[in-house]
Scaffold this active site. Structure first.
Site, mmCIF file in Angstrom:
data_model
loop_
_atom_site.group_PDB
_atom_site.id
_atom_site.type_symbol
_atom_site.label_atom_id
_atom_site.label_comp_id
_atom_site.label_asym_id
_atom_site.label_seq_id
_atom_site.Cartn_x
_atom_site.Cartn_y
_atom_site.Cartn_z
ATOM 1 N N HIS A 50 -75.290 18.725 48.495
ATOM 2 C CA HIS A 50 -75.255 18.010 49.767
ATOM 3 C C HIS A 50 -76.677 17.737 50.265
ATOM 4 O O HIS A 50 -76.982 16.631 50.725
ATOM 5 C CB HIS A 50 -74.464 18.806 50.806
ATOM 6 C CG HIS A 50 -74.105 17.998 52.005
ATOM 7 N ND1 HIS A 50 -73.251 16.922 51.948
ATOM 8 C CD2 HIS A 50 -74.498 18.087 53.310
ATOM 9 C CE1 HIS A 50 -73.122 16.383 53.146
ATOM 10 N NE2 HIS A 50 -73.872 17.067 53.989
ATOM 11 N N ASP A 61 -68.143 15.680 53.042
ATOM 12 C CA ASP A 61 -68.927 14.647 53.718
ATOM 13 C C ASP A 61 -69.791 13.866 52.731
ATOM 14 O O ASP A 61 -69.975 12.653 52.847
ATOM 15 C CB ASP A 61 -69.875 15.240 54.763
ATOM 16 C CG ASP A 61 -69.328 16.423 55.547
ATOM 17 O OD1 ASP A 61 -68.391 17.084 55.063
ATOM 18 O OD2 ASP A 61 -69.875 16.703 56.616
ATOM 19 N N GLY A 136 -61.513 13.380 56.541
ATOM 20 C CA GLY A 136 -61.640 11.962 56.859
ATOM 21 C C GLY A 136 -62.753 11.285 56.078
ATOM 22 O O GLY A 136 -62.583 10.172 55.563
ATOM 23 N N TRP A 137 -63.899 11.962 55.965
ATOM 24 C CA TRP A 137 -64.988 11.421 55.149
ATOM 25 C C TRP A 137 -64.523 11.238 53.702
ATOM 26 O O TRP A 137 -64.828 10.228 53.046
ATOM 27 C CB TRP A 137 -66.191 12.366 55.155
ATOM 28 C CG TRP A 137 -67.007 12.446 56.411
ATOM 29 C CD1 TRP A 137 -67.333 13.582 57.105
ATOM 30 C CD2 TRP A 137 -67.658 11.374 57.115
ATOM 31 N NE1 TRP A 137 -68.123 13.281 58.189
ATOM 32 C CE2 TRP A 137 -68.338 11.931 58.217
ATOM 33 C CE3 TRP A 137 -67.719 10.000 56.909
ATOM 34 C CZ2 TRP A 137 -69.078 11.167 59.111
ATOM 35 C CZ3 TRP A 137 -68.456 9.227 57.807
ATOM 36 C CH2 TRP A 137 -69.114 9.812 58.886
#
Length: 305
Positions: A50, A61, A136-137
């Protein structure tokens, strides 16, 4: 030097400007951002960390931050046989391998390959909870990457299967009364949890786009409509000057650094709740566009792949 996957996402705007203007400066800027991925630190299996300071970690994400740009860039400047397509598919496969929970149909927020973080399960390396916006990402990453991914690439079938599985999990935890989704997705009956605006917008948009693009079957349209209606009916506040405000938005959440970000239910509900967080306003606008296009078309997209 930060090697933050978050910094890659704006490259899609640069590509959009290049498409509209043809100006070389935008192509150069996109190429510079694409070059980060060649040196970006990875897990032992090839998954993008990340951030450099988030050693050995993949977060949901990050798939949205990196893969739609990676795919869009490869569509512009690569070829159908470009090995980048395999690399893009690998990122989704690794998340599905390490973060998917078959019992709930949901994905954990993060995974630590080293299993040393304070939030990481010592056996699996996953974080403890199913945070709405992280899912959601992930959903938006899938539906938007598939928009660019070659129709005849062998890995497309895997991405479609992962996307359908993701959508089924999302619908499973949709609140039956409101059509919205909870901050911690699978614990709607727990004290302190709340119906959260950004995740609800992301899910409504992703499901609607999936149906319109044909990457999801038609039966996912009704949950998308129900989610969008829930936002209109329950999460919008009209200001004194007629302005529209999206309410019940989690301001921010993450894992580690500081240590209070431990991935627990108590942590996720402790973060501030605000209005008009752009991570919700943007998907809400996108959801409205998709709903409008579906309505105007008079048809529910093309037949699902």
């Amino acid at each position: 030097e930060d090697y933050s996957i978050d910094n890659i996402a704006p490259g899609r705007t640069v590509l959009g400007l290049y498409e509209r203007t043809g100006e070389e400066r935008y192509q150069k800027a996109a190429a510079l951002m694409r070059s980060q991925l060649d040196k970006h630190p990875r897990t032992s299996e090839g998954g993008f960390w990340h951030k450099k300071r988030y050693t050995s970690q993949m977060w949901l994400d990050g798939l949205y931050m990196g893969e739609p740009f990676y795919a869009n860039y490869t569509q512009w400047f690569g070829s159908k046989k470009d090995p980048a397509w395999d690399d893009i598919a690998k990122q989704f496969r690794l998340i599905d391998k390490h973060l998917y929970d078959a019992k709930t149909g949901l994905y954990y927020h993060g995974w630590d390959e080293a299993k040393t973080q304070n939030w990481a399960n010592k056996q699996t390396g996953t974080s403890a909870s199913f945070w709405g916006r992280a899912e959601g990402w992930w959903a938006m990453a899938l539906v938007e990457t598939l928009e660019y991914f070659p129709q005849d690439h062998p890995a497309r079938a895997d991405l479609l299967a992962i996307w359908k599985k993701t959508a089924e999990g999302i619908v499973k935890w949709q609140d039956a009364k409101t059509g919205l989704w909870w901050q911690v997705l699978d614990q709607g009956d727990r004290k302190g949890n709340y119906l959260e605006g950004t995740a609800s917008a992301m899910f409504s948009y992703s499901l609607a786009k999936g149906v319109k693009d044909g990457t999801l079957p038609r039966n996912f349209l009704e949950p998308a409509r129900k989610g969008y209606a829930g936002i209109l009916n329950r999460l919008l506040r009209t200001g004194e000057h007629g302005d529209i405000n999206l309410t019940q938005c989690c301001r921010v959440a993450g894992l580690g650094q500081p240590d209070k970000r431990d991935g627990t239910f108590d942590y996720y509900i402790s973060e501030p709740i605000i209005e008009n967080d752009l991570k919700g306003v943007g998907p809400f606008i996108l959801a409205g566009i998709e709903m409008d296009q579906l309505q105007k078309s008079g048809d529910v997209g093309k037949k699902a792949e």
